[in-house]
Motif scaffolding. Sequence first.
Motif, PDB file in Angstrom:
ATOM      1  N   ARG A   1      34.268 -16.695   3.607  1.00  0.00           N
ATOM      2  CA  ARG A   1      33.687 -18.238   3.917  1.00  0.00           C
ATOM      3  C   ARG A   1      34.344 -19.179   4.019  1.00  0.00           C
ATOM      4  NH1 ARG A   1      29.332 -18.144  -0.071  1.00  0.00           N
ATOM      5  NH2 ARG A   1      28.336 -19.399   1.677  1.00  0.00           N
TER       6      ARG A   1
ATOM      7  N   ASP B   1      35.073 -22.315   1.105  1.00  0.00           N
ATOM      8  CA  ASP B   1      33.749 -22.107   0.266  1.00  0.00           C
ATOM      9  C   ASP B   1      34.325 -21.009  -0.770  1.00  0.00           C
ATOM     10  OD1 ASP B   1      31.584 -21.958  -1.512  1.00  0.00           O
ATOM     11  OD2 ASP B   1      30.672 -20.045  -0.443  1.00  0.00           O
TER      12      ASP B   1
ATOM     13  N   TYR C   1      36.775 -21.442  -4.468  1.00  0.00           N
ATOM     14  CA  TYR C   1      37.531 -22.869  -4.630  1.00  0.00           C
ATOM     15  C   TYR C   1      37.320 -23.698  -4.466  1.00  0.00           C
ATOM     16  CZ  TYR C   1      41.120 -19.813  -2.108  1.00  0.00           C
ATOM     17  OH  TYR C   1      42.120 -18.825  -1.487  1.00  0.00           O
TER      18      TYR C   1
ATOM     19  N   ASN D   1      32.079 -26.759 -15.580  1.00  0.00           N
ATOM     20  CA  ASN D   1      30.840 -26.355 -16.001  1.00  0.00           C
ATOM     21  C   ASN D   1      30.605 -25.406 -15.078  1.00  0.00           C
ATOM     22  OD1 ASN D   1      30.209 -29.190 -16.688  1.00  0.00           O
ATOM     23  ND2 ASN D   1      30.195 -29.834 -14.380  1.00  0.00           N
ATOM     24  N   ALA D   2      31.381 -24.530 -14.417  1.00  0.00           N
ATOM     25  CA  ALA D   2      31.343 -23.353 -13.511  1.00  0.00           C
ATOM     26  C   ALA D   2      31.120 -22.112 -14.672  1.00  0.00           C
ATOM     27  CB  ALA D   2      32.472 -22.977 -11.904  1.00  0.00           C
TER      28      ALA D   2
ATOM     29  N   LEU E   1      30.834 -23.160 -17.911  1.00  0.00           N
ATOM     30  CA  LEU E   1      30.002 -23.063 -18.709  1.00  0.00           C
ATOM     31  C   LEU E   1      29.032 -21.837 -18.622  1.00  0.00           C
ATOM     32  CD1 LEU E   1      31.229 -26.253 -20.633  1.00  0.00           C
ATOM     33  CD2 LEU E   1      31.760 -24.232 -21.113  1.00  0.00           C
ATOM     34  N   ALA E   2      28.697 -22.442 -17.219  1.00  0.00           N
ATOM     35  CA  ALA E   2      27.424 -22.027 -16.541  1.00  0.00           C
ATOM     36  C   ALA E   2      28.017 -20.101 -16.410  1.00  0.00           C
ATOM     37  CB  ALA E   2      26.902 -22.610 -15.291  1.00  0.00           C
TER      38      ALA E   2
ATOM     39  N   GLU F   1      29.025 -18.836 -14.363  1.00  0.00           N
ATOM     40  CA  GLU F   1      29.204 -18.904 -12.534  1.00  0.00           C
ATOM     41  C   GLU F   1      31.229 -17.853 -12.405  1.00  0.00           C
ATOM     42  OE1 GLU F   1      28.655 -22.657 -11.085  1.00  0.00           O
ATOM     43  OE2 GLU F   1      26.429 -21.541 -11.999  1.00  0.00           O
TER      44      GLU F   1
ATOM     45  N   MET G   1      26.984 -35.651 -12.191  1.00  0.00           N
ATOM     46  CA  MET G   1      27.830 -34.673 -13.482  1.00  0.00           C
ATOM     47  C   MET G   1      26.383 -34.603 -14.694  1.00  0.00           C
ATOM     48  SD  MET G   1      30.912 -34.659 -12.219  1.00  0.00           S
ATOM     49  CE  MET G   1      30.566 -32.764 -13.975  1.00  0.00           C
TER      50      MET G   1
ATOM     51  N   VAL H   1      24.213 -31.997 -14.269  1.00  0.00           N
ATOM     52  CA  VAL H   1      24.571 -30.538 -13.993  1.00  0.00           C
ATOM     53  C   VAL H   1      24.861 -30.787 -15.342  1.00  0.00           C
ATOM     54  CG1 VAL H   1      26.758 -29.507 -13.289  1.00  0.00           C
ATOM     55  CG2 VAL H   1      25.774 -30.794 -11.698  1.00  0.00           C
TER      56      VAL H   1
ATOM     57  N   ALA I   1      22.748 -27.584 -15.598  1.00  0.00           N
ATOM     58  CA  ALA I   1      22.947 -26.485 -15.930  1.00  0.00           C
ATOM     59  C   ALA I   1      23.710 -25.940 -16.920  1.00  0.00           C
ATOM     60  CB  ALA I   1      24.018 -26.310 -14.144  1.00  0.00           C
ATOM     61  N   VAL I   2      24.763 -26.567 -17.649  1.00  0.00           N
ATOM     62  CA  VAL I   2      25.615 -26.604 -18.495  1.00  0.00           C
ATOM     63  C   VAL I   2      24.510 -26.349 -20.408  1.00  0.00           C
ATOM     64  CG1 VAL I   2      26.999 -26.746 -20.445  1.00  0.00           C
ATOM     65  CG2 VAL I   2      27.219 -27.284 -17.842  1.00  0.00           C
TER      66      VAL I   2
ATOM     67  N   LEU J   1      19.774 -24.390 -13.983  1.00  0.00           N
ATOM     68  CA  LEU J   1      19.987 -24.311 -12.171  1.00  0.00           C
ATOM     69  C   LEU J   1      21.901 -24.014 -12.061  1.00  0.00           C
ATOM     70  CD1 LEU J   1      17.918 -26.900 -11.752  1.00  0.00           C
ATOM     71  CD2 LEU J   1      17.805 -24.587 -10.727  1.00  0.00           C
ATOM     72  N   PRO J   2      22.267 -23.695 -11.229  1.00  0.00           N
ATOM     73  CA  PRO J   2      23.473 -23.886 -11.115  1.00  0.00           C
ATOM     74  C   PRO J   2      24.616 -24.574 -11.170  1.00  0.00           C
ATOM     75  CG  PRO J   2      22.876 -23.167  -8.627  1.00  0.00           C
ATOM     76  CD  PRO J   2      21.453 -23.108 -10.046  1.00  0.00           C
ATOM     77  N   ALA J   3      25.392 -24.652 -11.261  1.00  0.00           N
ATOM     78  CA  ALA J   3      26.003 -25.814 -11.537  1.00  0.00           C
ATOM     79  C   ALA J   3      27.106 -26.103 -10.596  1.00  0.00           C
ATOM     80  CB  ALA J   3      27.039 -25.698 -12.729  1.00  0.00           C
ATOM     81  N   GLN J   4      27.748 -25.378  -9.433  1.00  0.00           N
ATOM     82  CA  GLN J   4      28.210 -26.390  -8.477  1.00  0.00           C
ATOM     83  C   GLN J   4      28.242 -24.300  -7.595  1.00  0.00           C
ATOM     84  OE1 GLN J   4      32.049 -23.883  -7.938  1.00  0.00           O
ATOM     85  NE2 GLN J   4      30.712 -22.542  -8.562  1.00  0.00           N
TER      86      GLN J   4
ATOM     87  N   PHE K   1      27.282 -21.852  -3.823  1.00  0.00           N
ATOM     88  CA  PHE K   1      25.987 -21.663  -3.219  1.00  0.00           C
ATOM     89  C   PHE K   1      26.088 -19.909  -2.931  1.00  0.00           C
ATOM     90  CE2 PHE K   1      23.544 -21.596   0.716  1.00  0.00           C
ATOM     91  CZ  PHE K   1      22.560 -22.481   1.120  1.00  0.00           C
ATOM     92  N   PRO K   2      25.001 -19.391  -2.783  1.00  0.00           N
ATOM     93  CA  PRO K   2      25.259 -17.895  -2.776  1.00  0.00           C
ATOM     94  C   PRO K   2      26.184 -17.275  -1.311  1.00  0.00           C
ATOM     95  CG  PRO K   2      23.016 -18.185  -2.875  1.00  0.00           C
ATOM     96  CD  PRO K   2      23.918 -19.617  -2.852  1.00  0.00           C
ATOM     97  N   ARG K   3      26.571 -17.058  -2.008  1.00  0.00           N
ATOM     98  CA  ARG K   3      27.554 -15.999  -0.749  1.00  0.00           C
ATOM     99  C   ARG K   3      26.453 -15.355  -0.285  1.00  0.00           C
ATOM    100  NH1 ARG K   3      31.132 -12.034  -4.144  1.00  0.00           N
ATOM    101  NH2 ARG K   3      30.048 -12.598  -5.461  1.00  0.00           N
TER     102      ARG K   3
ATOM    103  N   LEU L   1      31.361 -32.603  -5.078  1.00  0.00           N
ATOM    104  CA  LEU L   1      30.878 -32.712  -6.433  1.00  0.00           C
ATOM    105  C   LEU L   1      30.248 -31.370  -7.062  1.00  0.00           C
ATOM    106  CD1 LEU L   1      30.849 -34.347  -8.832  1.00  0.00           C
ATOM    107  CD2 LEU L   1      28.847 -35.023  -8.098  1.00  0.00           C
TER     108      LEU L   1
ATOM    109  N   SER M   1      30.324 -28.390  -4.558  1.00  0.00           N
ATOM    110  CA  SER M   1      31.400 -27.594  -4.430  1.00  0.00           C
ATOM    111  C   SER M   1      30.381 -25.959  -3.170  1.00  0.00           C
ATOM    112  CB  SER M   1      32.038 -26.351  -5.089  1.00  0.00           C
ATOM    113  OG  SER M   1      32.492 -26.857  -6.429  1.00  0.00           O
ATOM    114  N   LEU M   2      29.911 -27.553  -2.800  1.00  0.00           N
ATOM    115  CA  LEU M   2      28.458 -26.260  -1.439  1.00  0.00           C
ATOM    116  C   LEU M   2      29.511 -26.699  -0.247  1.00  0.00           C
ATOM    117  CD1 LEU M   2      25.716 -28.369  -2.015  1.00  0.00           C
ATOM    118  CD2 LEU M   2      26.038 -26.137  -2.929  1.00  0.00           C
TER     119      LEU M   2
END
Lengths: 503, 316
Positions: A203, A206, A230, A239-240, A242-243, A245, B149, B152, B156-157, B162-165, B167-169, B261, B263-264
């Motif tokens: 993708r 992404d 990426y 952040n990702a 820690l969350a 992801e 920030m 987030v 998120a943290v 909610l997700p920090a960054q 988009f669902p695959r 910011l 990653s969308l």
Amino acid sequence: MLRRTALAATSLLAVGALLLSACTTGGGSTGSSSAGAPDADASAVIRLVLEPSNLDIRQTAGAALDQILIDNVYEGLVARTPEQDIVPALASDWEVSEDGLTYTFTLREGVTFHDGQPLTPEDVVWSLTTRKTTPEWSDSARLANVETITADGQTITLTLSAPDSTLLWNLTGRAGLVLKQGDTVDYKTAANGTGPFVLDTWRQGDSITFTRNDAYWGDPAQVGEVVFDYIPDNQAALNAALAGEVDVVTGFDANLRDQVEANGDFELVLGQSTDKGTLAFNQASGPLADKRVRQAIRQAIDHEAFIEAAGSGETLYGPIPSLDPGYEDLSDVAPYDPEAAKALLEEAGAEDLTLTLTIPNFYSTTIPQILVSDLNEVGITLEVDSVDFPTWLNDVYVNKDYDLSYVLHTEARDFENWANPDYYFTYDNPEVQELYRRSVAATDPEEAAALLEEAARIVSEDAAADWLFNGASVVAVGTNITGMPSINVNERLDLSQLAKSNG
Amino acid sequence: MIRYTLTRLALLLLGLFVASVLIFLTLRVLPGDVAQLIAGTSSTPQQVDAISERLGLGEPLPAQYLDWMGGVLRGDLGTSLLTGSSVTGELAQKAQVTVPLGILSLTIALLFSLPLGVVSAMRRGRASGTALSVGSQALAAVPVVWAGMMLVVVFAVWLGWLPAQGFPRAGWADPSAALRALILPALTIGIVEGAMLLRFVRSATLQAVGQDYVRTAAAKGLTRDAALIRHGLPNVGLSVVTVLGLQVAGIIVGAVVIEQLFSLPGIGRMLVADVSARDLPKVQGELLALTGFVLIVGFVVDLVHRALDPRQREAS
């Protein structure tokens, strides 16, 4: 009243019991996750920094492609370990003749490509021959010394016109990749290799997803799926993590260690790398043509400051990092000494010098900041020109229109650039070129390394450039992950051993 | 009205033409080329030339421009040099993130800026009005990146809601997951854009208060607030429509920053990546589409404005 109190007491007890049991299960599951069994169907998410612009490994340059595709999707006759040893891959073994002119490889049987077609000796001959004869393909010149490539049964023979101590190493890279002869796959967006992982989806902008190749000739991969996510920004990557992801964060900032390790889900791992923070001097003309000025700049720079600022890495005072053959500690050549630097500048009549540093804009601003202040100490005014990478390629790399340039050179074993007077380093020393030529022609690896070591010392003594630091691979690894490589991960990321436990 | 529409349409087409020339020329001024990027830092000039020739980069500029325009007129925005994929297809793909993000941001901005803007105008001089005014001024001055920030870190943290960054695959196959991924980015743009909008609504309302017809209505026995709401607000609404047209451009710019910011995988992030890869046919196609979109929004806003406002009709 009594009944109400009793009810309240009972409910309190019940809540207390629930809380207690919650605590025990909570503790238990944490314990089991760290010691958990690997989940063969797990999906591991790895944060990477630089996304490739397309997937055509035949002709698109860039470490972002080598990093994910070689070892995992595409393979060659030989491969390299993170420790930089050369090991068998599609060839089960090989032999080099005494005179260094004949290489014979035994090709494995029963290897198939991801599309199900069998790997044949003809595929190997075709791949290497096409690489050699197609200048448009990356690294084709690395096979220049190879004269013929032939197959007899499962035996592949390469004959050389002259000995080449770099050949095996080059075969572990792009030059040696084996593709299917006459493949019609669209290499820009798809892949057809023999490796433990199959390219599943890309993708753009992404992520890229690999799935396990169940028909792999070797040990199958330990996870069902690997996702490369990426995320250019380090804070967003933190952040990702820690969350929850991502499972692994590469290209991380060692200064964020405490934050990523805070809740015990990640551990920061520092590995060696061949990343060389290279401050190039345009010595073709102008003040930097004077060796004393270049030496003064080197001695004006406090190299420890870069290590402290990054929280990782080692100092480096020559063109060869410690992972590569020919490394030697050259710190005695340019010790930090601002007074000596001032004296050298005075001797060269180069006081009140103003120089420009051209630097691609994705590097940390810490680097130019340290350089500006260190050089200012000895009376050199440094103007910083921060440009995007294509501009750097055009101005510095192609047109050699610069005073000082900073780029992180990540490639392993790339000493050849110091022996190439046409490279943007503008360094031209026939003695170094001759030593390098002899090193390539050497048939004994130790002799080859000794010659490189000798050449590297001359390059450093000539102050051909300054090497600000030898970077480290900084990787934050989830505590439920094992088998994640930690050495030189910007260059190659072999994920065949990666495993993830449930938890 | 027909004459006005036709004149306005001609202006739109002229605008598109000028934009196309500007986009084409400014991109050609950028140093560096895609062939050199493809070949990398261990390439020979011959290698670069071979790639350049294969990609057809040697053509003279007028020929390249005519070639591009010919494609655009046939509805073809061009092809990526790097991936060979069609720009139209890529835009449609990335629009699945950016368009919902824009709509959500605009909705959030409108939801709080319209009522609060009017209230802050009507309470002018009182503590609550001053607080709203100062608050919105402070919010409008917040850098988008910082606001993002903060959101987030909190949602998120810390809270993990909610997700920090990312988009669902699977994209919109799971609408709730996709929506959750857009909430924080949309809030970030929505709050900052909304704060600016709030200040605009406030000043438009204040202006309406001073208008003769509101004063007349008040003189006829309505309270000042009632007069404002019944007679003043429709006019405020009109000018808000105009500003919304401009706001669309602001949201596209906001998306470029926010998509980085968070990653969308949207149009903004694609644009940044394509510029730094010097994939010029793709960048110019994307920019033309975005410019066209903003110009068309402006065109529609003008027509709507004219249709709604009787004074403008009489004037022509």
